[in-house]
Design a protein around this motif. Sequence first.
Motif, mmCIF file in Angstrom:
data_model
loop_
_atom_site.group_PDB
_atom_site.id
_atom_site.type_symbol
_atom_site.label_atom_id
_atom_site.label_comp_id
_atom_site.label_asym_id
_atom_site.label_seq_id
_atom_site.Cartn_x
_atom_site.Cartn_y
_atom_site.Cartn_z
ATOM 1 N N GLY A 1 0.799 -1.228 0.000
ATOM 2 C CA GLY A 1 0.000 0.000 0.000
ATOM 3 C C GLY A 1 0.831 1.277 0.000
ATOM 4 O O GLY A 1 0.439 2.283 -0.577
ATOM 5 N N GLU B 1 2.979 5.901 4.542
ATOM 6 C CA GLU B 1 1.944 4.864 4.446
ATOM 7 C C GLU B 1 0.759 5.375 3.625
ATOM 8 O O GLU B 1 0.597 6.590 3.452
ATOM 9 C CB GLU B 1 1.450 4.484 5.849
ATOM 10 C CG GLU B 1 1.978 3.174 6.385
ATOM 11 C CD GLU B 1 1.399 1.941 5.694
ATOM 12 O OE1 GLU B 1 0.911 2.040 4.551
ATOM 13 O OE2 GLU B 1 1.452 0.870 6.300
ATOM 14 N N ASP B 2 -0.070 4.450 3.154
ATOM 15 C CA ASP B 2 -1.318 4.890 2.535
ATOM 16 C C ASP B 2 -2.369 5.106 3.629
ATOM 17 O O ASP B 2 -2.943 6.184 3.740
ATOM 18 C CB ASP B 2 -1.791 3.928 1.431
ATOM 19 C CG ASP B 2 -1.978 2.491 1.891
ATOM 20 O OD1 ASP B 2 -1.512 2.113 2.991
ATOM 21 O OD2 ASP B 2 -2.590 1.709 1.136
HETATM 22 MG MG MG Z 1 -0.022 -1.742 3.812
#
Ligand code: MG
Length: 192
Positions: A73, A117-118
């Motif tokens: 992600g 991070e997403d």
């Molecule tokens: Mg992830």
Amino acid sequence: MTDEEVLAEFRSCDALLEGHFKLSSGRHSGHYLQCARVLMNAERAGNLARALAQKIPREIRNKVDVVISPAMGGLIIGHEMGRALGKDAMFLERPEGTFHLRRGFAIEPGARVLMVEDVVTTGLSSREAIEAVGREGGEVIAEVALVDRSAGEVDLGVPFFPLIDISFPSYAEDEVPDELAAIPVTKPGSRS
Ligand SMILES: [Mg+2]
Ligand SMILES: O=P(O)(O)OC[C@H]1O[C@H](OP(=O)(O)OP(=O)(O)O)[C@H](O)[C@@H]1O
Ligand SMILES: O=C(O)c1cc(=O)[nH]c(=O)[nH]1
């Protein structure tokens, strides 16, 4: 970008999903932000990364040596953040369950790392990724994410700057409400 503008981006590409989802943490939710759909458009991904970069206080932003993100992600938004900051972007993988750098990636000893991070929900993946950077010899000085699903509750042990805070409810396996349990569950993420 305002919260409404960011959410409008998610809605415009059908990335704000409703149904029954099993999250990375094992918790269940009636909502899922499918960041891959938001980031599939390179121009939109770049715009979001630049907006996210503006959330980082200048004194922290100026110290960043390298960007690192946890795959899958975090990969695209990490790459775009590297572009926004003019820094290299690497990613962590966990084919055997524990995050580490692969593909010839390495950190200079003591390098100051921005973790990207997403989505952050419980913060478990972020904390694991931050620990991994420590094992690799770097120091995470801050984290950014497109979305903080904990609505500001999560403690990552480093300064954390999300683009938006959202609080969608999530439930432990044995506390899933009947209305949600009646919907077939899907697990969109890749943690096994
Ligand atoms: Mg992830
Ligand atoms: O804060 P947490 O409770 O840890 O949840 C957030 C994590 O879950 C998702 O990843 P996932 O593990 O589903 O795998 P993916 O990135 O490979 O899709 C997301 O990309 C974050 O890494
Ligand atoms: O907690 C997660 O796994 C999670 C939640 C969410 O809304 N989107 C996502 O990609 N992961």
